[in-house]
Design a protein around this motif. Structure first.
Motif, mmCIF file in Angstrom:
data_model
loop_
_atom_site.group_PDB
_atom_site.id
_atom_site.type_symbol
_atom_site.label_atom_id
_atom_site.label_comp_id
_atom_site.label_asym_id
_atom_site.label_seq_id
_atom_site.Cartn_x
_atom_site.Cartn_y
_atom_site.Cartn_z
ATOM 1 N N PRO A 47 0.813 -1.221 0.000
ATOM 2 C CA PRO A 47 0.000 0.000 0.000
ATOM 3 C C PRO A 47 0.847 1.271 0.000
ATOM 4 C CG PRO A 47 -0.904 -1.591 1.537
ATOM 5 C CD PRO A 47 0.410 -2.149 1.075
ATOM 6 N N PHE A 48 0.329 2.281 -0.650
ATOM 7 C CA PHE A 48 0.954 3.603 -0.598
ATOM 8 C C PHE A 48 0.556 4.280 0.717
ATOM 9 C CE2 PHE A 48 0.907 2.835 -5.178
ATOM 10 C CZ PHE A 48 2.172 3.278 -5.543
ATOM 11 N N VAL A 49 1.522 4.945 1.315
ATOM 12 C CA VAL A 49 1.278 5.703 2.546
ATOM 13 C C VAL A 49 1.756 7.128 2.289
ATOM 14 C CG1 VAL A 49 1.690 5.884 5.020
ATOM 15 C CG2 VAL A 49 1.724 3.627 3.915
ATOM 16 N N LEU A 50 0.849 8.089 2.354
ATOM 17 C CA LEU A 50 1.215 9.495 2.195
ATOM 18 C C LEU A 50 1.308 10.124 3.579
ATOM 19 C CD1 LEU A 50 1.707 12.042 0.455
ATOM 20 C CD2 LEU A 50 -0.768 12.425 0.518
ATOM 21 N N VAL A 51 2.469 10.709 3.890
ATOM 22 C CA VAL A 51 2.681 11.384 5.167
ATOM 23 C C VAL A 51 2.961 12.851 4.875
ATOM 24 C CG1 VAL A 51 4.006 11.443 7.306
ATOM 25 C CG2 VAL A 51 3.667 9.262 6.116
ATOM 26 N N CYS A 52 2.205 13.745 5.487
ATOM 27 C CA CYS A 52 2.396 15.177 5.242
ATOM 28 C C CYS A 52 1.761 15.960 6.379
ATOM 29 C CB CYS A 52 1.790 15.581 3.893
ATOM 30 S SG CYS A 52 -0.002 15.433 3.818
ATOM 31 N N PRO A 53 2.024 17.261 6.453
ATOM 32 C CA PRO A 53 1.432 18.077 7.515
ATOM 33 C C PRO A 53 0.019 18.534 7.172
ATOM 34 C CG PRO A 53 2.924 19.403 6.207
ATOM 35 C CD PRO A 53 3.018 18.004 5.661
ATOM 36 N N ILE A 54 -0.649 19.039 8.186
ATOM 37 C CA ILE A 54 -1.929 19.723 8.021
ATOM 38 C C ILE A 54 -1.659 21.223 7.955
ATOM 39 C CG2 ILE A 54 -4.081 20.342 9.201
ATOM 40 C CD1 ILE A 54 -4.251 17.584 8.060
ATOM 41 N N TYR A 55 -2.248 21.878 6.948
ATOM 42 C CA TYR A 55 -2.184 23.338 6.855
ATOM 43 C C TYR A 55 -3.611 23.867 6.944
ATOM 44 C CZ TYR A 55 2.629 23.037 4.973
ATOM 45 O OH TYR A 55 3.967 22.805 4.787
ATOM 46 N N ALA A 56 -3.917 24.572 8.014
ATOM 47 C CA ALA A 56 -5.248 25.161 8.183
ATOM 48 C C ALA A 56 -6.337 24.094 8.052
ATOM 49 C CB ALA A 56 -5.474 26.307 7.194
ATOM 50 N N TRP A 57 -6.181 23.011 8.816
ATOM 51 C CA TRP A 57 -7.193 21.964 8.952
ATOM 52 C C TRP A 57 -7.472 21.186 7.665
ATOM 53 C CZ3 TRP A 57 -7.858 26.856 11.070
ATOM 54 C CH2 TRP A 57 -7.690 26.923 12.459
ATOM 55 N N ARG A 58 -6.423 21.049 6.855
ATOM 56 C CA ARG A 58 -6.563 20.298 5.616
ATOM 57 C C ARG A 58 -5.172 19.959 5.110
ATOM 58 N NH1 ARG A 58 -10.809 22.448 1.056
ATOM 59 N NH2 ARG A 58 -10.194 21.121 -0.688
ATOM 60 N N LEU A 59 -5.047 18.917 4.277
ATOM 61 C CA LEU A 59 -3.759 18.664 3.638
ATOM 62 C C LEU A 59 -3.392 19.881 2.796
ATOM 63 C CD1 LEU A 59 -4.362 15.700 4.476
ATOM 64 C CD2 LEU A 59 -3.509 15.010 2.235
ATOM 65 N N PRO A 60 -2.098 20.187 2.657
ATOM 66 C CA PRO A 60 -1.723 21.253 1.717
ATOM 67 C C PRO A 60 -2.384 21.003 0.362
ATOM 68 C CG PRO A 60 0.199 20.471 2.915
ATOM 69 C CD PRO A 60 -0.924 19.537 3.264
ATOM 70 N N LEU A 61 -2.890 22.031 -0.255
ATOM 71 C CA LEU A 61 -3.605 21.849 -1.521
ATOM 72 C C LEU A 61 -2.726 21.171 -2.567
ATOM 73 C CD1 LEU A 61 -5.716 25.110 -1.893
ATOM 74 C CD2 LEU A 61 -6.273 22.953 -0.755
ATOM 75 N N ALA A 62 -1.425 21.415 -2.516
ATOM 76 C CA ALA A 62 -0.518 20.769 -3.458
ATOM 77 C C ALA A 62 -0.490 19.261 -3.257
ATOM 78 C CB ALA A 62 0.891 21.337 -3.310
ATOM 79 N N LEU A 63 -0.677 18.809 -2.016
ATOM 80 C CA LEU A 63 -0.690 17.370 -1.749
ATOM 81 C C LEU A 63 -2.020 16.749 -2.147
ATOM 82 C CD1 LEU A 63 1.733 15.790 -0.579
ATOM 83 C CD2 LEU A 63 1.870 18.244 -0.222
ATOM 84 N N GLU A 64 -3.116 17.489 -2.000
ATOM 85 C CA GLU A 64 -4.395 17.002 -2.523
ATOM 86 C C GLU A 64 -4.318 16.891 -4.047
ATOM 87 O OE1 GLU A 64 -7.775 19.190 -1.212
ATOM 88 O OE2 GLU A 64 -7.440 18.765 0.916
ATOM 89 N N ASP A 65 -3.686 17.874 -4.650
ATOM 90 C CA ASP A 65 -3.494 17.834 -6.103
ATOM 91 C C ASP A 65 -2.628 16.643 -6.491
ATOM 92 O OD1 ASP A 65 -3.800 19.017 -8.736
ATOM 93 O OD2 ASP A 65 -1.686 19.574 -8.596
ATOM 94 N N PHE A 66 -1.625 16.356 -5.693
ATOM 95 C CA PHE A 66 -0.773 15.185 -5.935
ATOM 96 C C PHE A 66 -1.616 13.912 -5.949
ATOM 97 C CE2 PHE A 66 1.634 11.618 -4.193
ATOM 98 C CZ PHE A 66 2.734 11.573 -5.030
ATOM 99 N N LEU A 67 -2.532 13.778 -5.001
ATOM 100 C CA LEU A 67 -3.380 12.587 -4.949
ATOM 101 C C LEU A 67 -4.262 12.478 -6.195
ATOM 102 C CD1 LEU A 67 -4.533 12.479 -1.211
ATOM 103 C CD2 LEU A 67 -2.866 10.994 -2.353
ATOM 104 N N ARG A 68 -4.684 13.613 -6.717
ATOM 105 C CA ARG A 68 -5.552 13.592 -7.905
ATOM 106 C C ARG A 68 -4.791 13.313 -9.194
ATOM 107 N NH1 ARG A 68 -7.359 18.378 -5.388
ATOM 108 N NH2 ARG A 68 -9.332 18.098 -4.267
ATOM 109 N N ARG A 69 -3.476 13.633 -9.221
ATOM 110 C CA ARG A 69 -2.754 13.585 -10.494
ATOM 111 C C ARG A 69 -1.635 12.550 -10.565
ATOM 112 N NH1 ARG A 69 -0.439 19.284 -11.067
ATOM 113 N NH2 ARG A 69 0.532 18.276 -12.869
#
Length: 253
Positions: A47-69
């Motif tokens: 399994p893939f495991v993504l580890v990253c910080p929370i920025y303002a109660w959400r994953l950084p938008l760049a990391l959400e974009d990473f998940l989509r692309r």
């Protein structure tokens, strides 16, 4: 495969501790992929495991974009482990939506409380207090690591009051108004070591004629500010007022 993004060391430490529970697992520092603009193509039989910080109660938008692309081949299972200050709001729901938009099988979300390094709002913990917080998080990291190693789904986070508001309108306000690279300033104490340039995930920092400048493509990860060895970088004087965060040296490695 453990994919992680870390600006100041909290998420790196968490990823390394998770990897220790999974011998032979590949550990990938995504900051290098972003900085060097490498293709987002990865393959893993586990399994893939993504580890990253929370920025303002959400994953950084760049990391959400990473998940989509990102092209994640082999396993279709995904865990997300996020380091945070007080809470994660509704971050799990947004991360799940991004993952499932690519047909990934959602295996769950875990929030790990670590030292809060958002200095525009909070005073930074001193090294002793930071080490105390990190040590307190280790049992939680170990438990999450055991669950992932066994491929058990992670339970959803407990509902929190106002989570939708924090991860929705408040997060949108943060990304629209608070991420202001014009607020950065570099003092005459700069030693021109290049660490801020090398550490910026978007190559947003450049040096021309001995002058450090900041462009508009800023995630506001604050790696440049916290990691400057002489603290020559500040943001609207908040560093001078609230201090800087350095991951506890005795816990590195």
């Amino acid at each position: 495969m453990i994919l992680y993004f870390s600006a100041t060391g909290n998420s790196r430490f968490t990823a390394q501790r998770l990897a220790a529970r999974m011998p032979g697992e590949t550990l990938v520092d995504l900051r290098q992929w972003f900085h060097q603009k490498k293709p987002w193509t990865f393959r893993s039989d586990t399994p893939f495991v993504l580890v990253c910080p929370i920025y303002a109660w959400r994953l950084p938008l760049a990391l959400e974009d990473f998940l989509r692309r990102a092209e994640l081949a082999g396993s279709r299972e995904l865990y997300v482990v996020a380091t945070m200050g007080a809470g994660c709001g509704d971050a799990a729901r947004y991360a799940r939506q991004a993952a499932e938009s690519r047909g990934l099988r959602w295996m769950g979300f875990a929030g790990i409380v670590m030292p809060d390094n958002y200095l525009p709002m909070f005073k930074m913990p001193d090294p002793a207090r930071a080490a105390e917080i990190v040590r307190a998080a280790e049992p939680r990291i170990e438990a999450v690591g055991r669950a992932i190693a066994a491929r058990h789904p992670l339970p959803p986070p407990a509902p929190a009051p106002g989570a939708g508001l924090l991860s929705g309108p408040v997060n949108a306000g943060f990304n629209r108004f608070a991420r202001d690279p014009k607020g950065f300033a570099v003092s005459s104490g700069c030693i021109h070591c290049g660490r801020c340039l090398a550490g910026c995930p978007t190559r947003n920092i450049t040096e021309q004629a001995g002058r450090i400048t900041f462009g508009p493509d800023c995630w506001f990860c604050l790696a440049c500010l916290h990691n400057c060895p002489v603290h020559a970088i500040d943001w609207r004087g908040k560093g001078a007022r609230n201090g800087f965060y350095t991951f506890p040296a005795e816990l590195e490695g």
